[in-house]
Motif scaffolding. Structure first.
Motif: not given
Length: 142
Positions: A52, A54-55, A59, A61, A63, A85, A110, A133
């Protein structure tokens, strides 16, 4: 102490023979980030691992980034199923492909044009995927 099962992603795919198959890919998001190579080896029996990305915008969070994918790639021949994401996945398609992603999945919600993202993934040589989602109806894919 009993170890919890790793979260995973379930994917529908086609095997080399064209037959439909279901694949369960352990998620590296549940791994101990201080020992990612070891954690990857613990799930080496899986055909694919889910990563995953994530930016913090699409979302809330943050990562891993392409550096983690690149660092893990030489340690595994597994399929790297990279889930973007990201608010703007388009510029990251070649970045994650170069880092070692085999499959690139992005969200239809997106900010980039989904058709352009799909074409970029196909052009990169990665296998494309689209995600939704939970609140988005499946019809958004059509």
């Amino acid at each position: 102490m009993k170890k919890a099962a790793a979260p995973c992603t379930i994917k529908a795919a086609r095997g080399k023979d064209g037959m439909a198959m279901t694949m369960i890919a352990p998620s590296l998001l549940a791994a101990d980030f201080s020992a990612m190579g070891e954690q990857l080896r613990r799930v080496q029996q899986a055909e694919a691992v889910h990563i995953d990305i994530m930016d913090g915008n699409f979302v809330p969070n943050l990562s891993m980034g392409p550096q983690m994918v690149e660092a893990l790639r030489p340690q595994s021949s597994q399929i790297f199923d990279v889930h973007l994401m990201l608010l703007h996945p388009l510029p990251y398609v070649p970045v994650f492909r170069k880092a070692g992603a085999d499959w690139l999945t992005f969200h239809v919600e997106c900010a980039d044009d989904p058709e352009r993202v799909l074409r970029a993934i196909e052009k990169s040589g990665a296998k494309p995927g689209m995600a939704l989602k939970p609140a988005t109806p499946a019809e958004a894919l059509y």
